[in-house]
Motif scaffolding. Structure first.
Motif, PDB file in Angstrom:
ATOM      1  N   GLY A 274       0.701  -1.178  -0.076  1.00 45.27           N
ATOM      2  CA  GLY A 274      -0.045   0.006   0.027  1.00 45.27           C
ATOM      3  C   GLY A 274       0.938   1.232   0.140  1.00 45.27           C
ATOM      4  N   ILE A 275       2.127   1.238  -0.085  1.00 52.17           N
ATOM      5  CA  ILE A 275       3.210   2.312   0.106  1.00 52.17           C
ATOM      6  C   ILE A 275       4.000   2.351  -1.095  1.00 52.17           C
ATOM      7  N   ALA A 276       4.007   3.327  -1.868  1.00 56.94           N
ATOM      8  CA  ALA A 276       4.809   3.348  -3.448  1.00 56.94           C
ATOM      9  C   ALA A 276       6.244   2.787  -3.039  1.00 56.94           C
ATOM     10  N   ARG A 277       6.852   3.600  -1.939  1.00 59.25           N
ATOM     11  CA  ARG A 277       8.455   3.397  -1.785  1.00 59.25           C
ATOM     12  C   ARG A 277       8.563   2.046  -1.160  1.00 59.25           C
ATOM     13  N   LEU A 278       7.776   0.935  -1.039  1.00 65.16           N
ATOM     14  CA  LEU A 278       7.775  -0.222  -0.526  1.00 65.16           C
ATOM     15  C   LEU A 278       7.601  -1.219  -1.892  1.00 65.16           C
ATOM     16  N   VAL A 279       7.270  -0.785  -2.682  1.00 62.43           N
ATOM     17  CA  VAL A 279       6.916  -1.674  -3.913  1.00 62.43           C
ATOM     18  C   VAL A 279       8.168  -2.263  -4.517  1.00 62.43           C
ATOM     19  N   GLU A 280       9.074  -1.540  -4.667  1.00 58.63           N
ATOM     20  CA  GLU A 280      10.143  -1.982  -5.607  1.00 58.63           C
ATOM     21  C   GLU A 280      10.995  -2.969  -4.443  1.00 58.63           C
ATOM     22  N   PRO A 281      11.260  -2.715  -3.292  1.00 60.72           N
ATOM     23  CA  PRO A 281      12.102  -3.636  -2.665  1.00 60.72           C
ATOM     24  C   PRO A 281      11.168  -4.945  -2.502  1.00 60.72           C
ATOM     25  N   MET A 282       9.950  -4.918  -2.191  1.00 61.76           N
ATOM     26  CA  MET A 282       9.254  -6.263  -2.273  1.00 61.76           C
ATOM     27  C   MET A 282       8.837  -6.888  -3.755  1.00 61.76           C
ATOM     28  N   ALA A 283       9.058  -6.008  -4.573  1.00 66.75           N
ATOM     29  CA  ALA A 283       9.202  -6.557  -6.002  1.00 66.75           C
ATOM     30  C   ALA A 283      10.338  -7.577  -6.096  1.00 66.75           C
ATOM     31  N   LEU A 284      11.325  -6.884  -5.710  1.00 67.32           N
ATOM     32  CA  LEU A 284      12.708  -7.528  -6.187  1.00 67.32           C
ATOM     33  C   LEU A 284      12.800  -9.064  -5.026  1.00 67.32           C
ATOM     34  N   ALA A 285      12.310  -8.655  -3.962  1.00 65.45           N
ATOM     35  CA  ALA A 285      12.259  -9.928  -3.130  1.00 65.45           C
ATOM     36  C   ALA A 285      11.260 -10.832  -3.947  1.00 65.45           C
ATOM     37  N   GLN A 311       0.108   3.885  -3.545  1.00 63.92           N
ATOM     38  CA  GLN A 311       0.578   2.636  -3.736  1.00 63.92           C
ATOM     39  C   GLN A 311       1.326   2.610  -5.269  1.00 63.92           C
ATOM     40  N   SER A 312       0.941   3.458  -6.204  1.00 58.57           N
ATOM     41  CA  SER A 312       1.143   3.694  -7.424  1.00 58.57           C
ATOM     42  C   SER A 312       2.623   4.205  -7.668  1.00 58.57           C
ATOM     43  N   LEU A 313       3.297   3.508  -8.683  1.00 54.53           N
ATOM     44  CA  LEU A 313       4.509   4.052  -9.123  1.00 54.53           C
ATOM     45  C   LEU A 313       4.334   4.889 -10.194  1.00 54.53           C
ATOM     46  N   THR A 314       5.114   6.080 -10.518  1.00 57.98           N
ATOM     47  CA  THR A 314       5.115   6.584 -11.702  1.00 57.98           C
ATOM     48  C   THR A 314       5.962   5.963 -12.828  1.00 57.98           C
ATOM     49  N   PRO A 315       5.726   6.073 -14.025  1.00 61.37           N
ATOM     50  CA  PRO A 315       6.407   5.438 -14.923  1.00 61.37           C
ATOM     51  C   PRO A 315       7.820   5.253 -15.114  1.00 61.37           C
ATOM     52  N   GLU A 316       8.618   6.235 -14.605  1.00 58.25           N
ATOM     53  CA  GLU A 316       9.950   6.335 -14.149  1.00 58.25           C
ATOM     54  C   GLU A 316      10.348   5.344 -13.110  1.00 58.25           C
ATOM     55  N   GLN A 317       9.602   5.436 -12.053  1.00 58.02           N
ATOM     56  CA  GLN A 317       9.904   4.343 -10.854  1.00 58.02           C
ATOM     57  C   GLN A 317       9.647   3.098 -11.426  1.00 58.02           C
ATOM     58  N   PHE A 318       8.621   2.712 -12.301  1.00 56.96           N
ATOM     59  CA  PHE A 318       8.381   1.345 -12.818  1.00 56.96           C
ATOM     60  C   PHE A 318       9.599   1.090 -13.778  1.00 56.96           C
ATOM     61  N   LEU A 319      10.108   1.971 -14.529  1.00 60.18           N
ATOM     62  CA  LEU A 319      11.169   1.659 -15.624  1.00 60.18           C
ATOM     63  C   LEU A 319      12.218   1.123 -14.462  1.00 60.18           C
ATOM     64  N   HIS A 320      12.673   1.886 -13.435  1.00 57.49           N
ATOM     65  CA  HIS A 320      13.881   1.442 -12.554  1.00 57.49           C
ATOM     66  C   HIS A 320      13.690   0.315 -11.738  1.00 57.49           C
ATOM     67  N   LEU A 321      12.176  -0.066 -11.602  1.00 53.30           N
ATOM     68  CA  LEU A 321      11.901  -1.435 -10.801  1.00 53.30           C
ATOM     69  C   LEU A 321      12.106  -2.543 -11.935  1.00 53.30           C
ATOM     70  N   SER A 322      11.676  -2.247 -13.009  1.00 56.76           N
ATOM     71  CA  SER A 322      11.753  -3.201 -14.168  1.00 56.76           C
ATOM     72  C   SER A 322      13.502  -3.513 -14.192  1.00 56.76           C
ATOM     73  N   ARG A 323      14.331  -2.784 -14.457  1.00 52.29           N
ATOM     74  CA  ARG A 323      15.755  -2.972 -14.637  1.00 52.29           C
ATOM     75  C   ARG A 323      16.173  -3.840 -13.556  1.00 52.29           C
ATOM     76  N   LYS A 324      15.965  -3.343 -12.380  1.00 55.38           N
ATOM     77  CA  LYS A 324      16.528  -4.158 -11.367  1.00 55.38           C
ATOM     78  C   LYS A 324      15.750  -5.522 -10.851  1.00 55.38           C
ATOM     79  N   VAL A 325      14.663  -5.668 -11.601  1.00 53.89           N
ATOM     80  CA  VAL A 325      14.065  -7.082 -11.472  1.00 53.89           C
ATOM     81  C   VAL A 325      14.895  -7.867 -12.284  1.00 53.89           C
ATOM     82  N   ALA A 326      15.092  -7.507 -13.427  1.00 54.96           N
ATOM     83  CA  ALA A 326      15.921  -8.168 -14.441  1.00 54.96           C
ATOM     84  C   ALA A 326      17.382  -8.571 -13.892  1.00 54.96           C
ATOM     85  N   ALA A 327      17.877  -7.677 -13.126  1.00 59.06           N
ATOM     86  CA  ALA A 327      19.327  -7.812 -12.472  1.00 59.06           C
ATOM     87  C   ALA A 327      19.104  -8.963 -11.496  1.00 59.06           C
TER      88      ALA A 327
END
Ligand code: PEP
Ligand code: MN
Length: 334
Positions: A274-285, A311-327
């Protein structure tokens, strides 16, 4: 009960055995693997003579399956199920990013978000048209118009679409939707699950707010027992005594569900935290623990979103997440 046939078994002998089981009022789920064919028997097998079945020359082994879920059980179907929609594949080593707004709000919004998430690597567009809101006074979604706008965004981008159904009464409207989502609040709407089981269309089944993994699998079983084997499981957080996050993301569900079932498992870190800044770390996990995909809420203007902006990411934040997920995926495959 599962009956594993010898690799040399002819079609004719296999079919004779299947007919014999069916004549005893048993359902037979056939799984053809690379080496073995497995017959999964559904129904009351207590009166079946296990020694007799084991002694047949085409039978390699027979095992009793005591789990209440059968069709989605890995014992019935050892190979991973792969769901294919357009160019997207989910499961069996195929990883898929699903992204888009919580709700479809306008043509401009959904087309803009779809275009951005596609550029960032999303393979499927999400967007709610029928919204299950806690308050009857909150925005309820654009409903049928929202579905039309999603189709328009699909036409513009080529991305297949996934959207939530709330009631059997609207099923006809979902004919041209690529994946039908069953939300957490409807996970045990058994009438709905049985109707979706009659379709030849993938169903994304979210875990209920207060449901166990076994209950999630039993809900998948409702869809599969009605004939539709294309089910994707989604861990989206469960309710615990924690209040700082919207839900508690139960990532242990990913390897556990993979162990128990052949169905793909995806993670939704947006509704889980429910919190945008927690979405990327939990996506990576989620990616690290073996999820077959992620569902992420992305909005082009989160502050003004009509639903779930926090809890919504901006498109830029999503691009960042996408790259890190791939890594991360590369790192864990090493
Ligand atoms: C959604 O994905 O839009 C949604 C409502 O999620 P959940 O059913 O997991 O709450
Ligand atoms: Mn949402």
């Amino acid at each position: 009960m599962v009956v594993i046939l010898k690799p040399t078994t002819s079609e004719e002998r296999k079919n004779q055995l299947i007919d014999w089981f069916r004549a005893q009022n048993l359902g037979v789920h056939v799984s053809v693997g690379e080496y073995h064919t497995i017959l999964g028997l559904i129904g009351d097998t207590r009166s079946l003579d296990i020694d007799l079945v084991s002694s047949l020359d085409i039978v390699e082994s027979v095992k009793r399956v005591t789990d209440p879920f059968k069709c989605c059980n890995r014992k019935f179907h050892p190979d991973d199920t792969v769901i294919t929609v357009g160019d997207a594949k989910i499961g069996g080593g195929n990883f898929c990013l699903i992204a888009g707004p919580c709700s479809v709000e306008s043509e401009e919004q959904i087309v803009a978000v779809a275009t951005e998430v596609k550029k960032a690597g999303a393979k499927i567009l999400r967007g709610g048209a029928f919204k299950p809101r806690t308050s009857p006074y909150a925005f309820q979604g654009l409903k049928a118009n929202g579905l039309e706008l999603l189709k328009l965004a699909r036409k513009e981008t080529g991305l297949p679409i996934v959207t939530e159904i709330m009631s059997v009464s609207t099923l006809d409207l979902f004919e041209d939707v690529d994946i039908i989502q069953v939300g957490a609040r409807n996970m045990q709407n058994f009438d709905l699950l049985q109707e979706l089981g009659k379709l030849n269309k993938p169903v994304l089944l979210k875990r209920g707010l207060a449901n166990t993994m076994t209950e999630l699998l039993m809900s998948a079983e409702y869809i599969m027992a009605s004939g539709n084997e294309q089910v994707i499981l989604c861990e989206r957080g469960i309710r615990t005594y924690e209040t700082l996050t919207r839900n508690t993301l139960d990532l242990s569900a990913v390897p556990m569900l993979h162990e128990l079932s052949h169905l793909p498992v995806i993670v939704d870190p947006s509704h889980a935290t429910g919190i945008a800044r927690l979405v990327e770390p939990m996506a990576l996990a989620g990616a690290a623990c073996g999820a077959d995909g992620l569902m992420i809420e992305v909005h082009n203007d989160p502050i003004h979103a009509l639903c779930d902006g926090a809890q919504s990411l901006t498109p830029e934040q999503f691009l960042h997440l996408s790259r890190k997920v791939a890594a991360v995926r590369q790192a864990v495959q090493a």
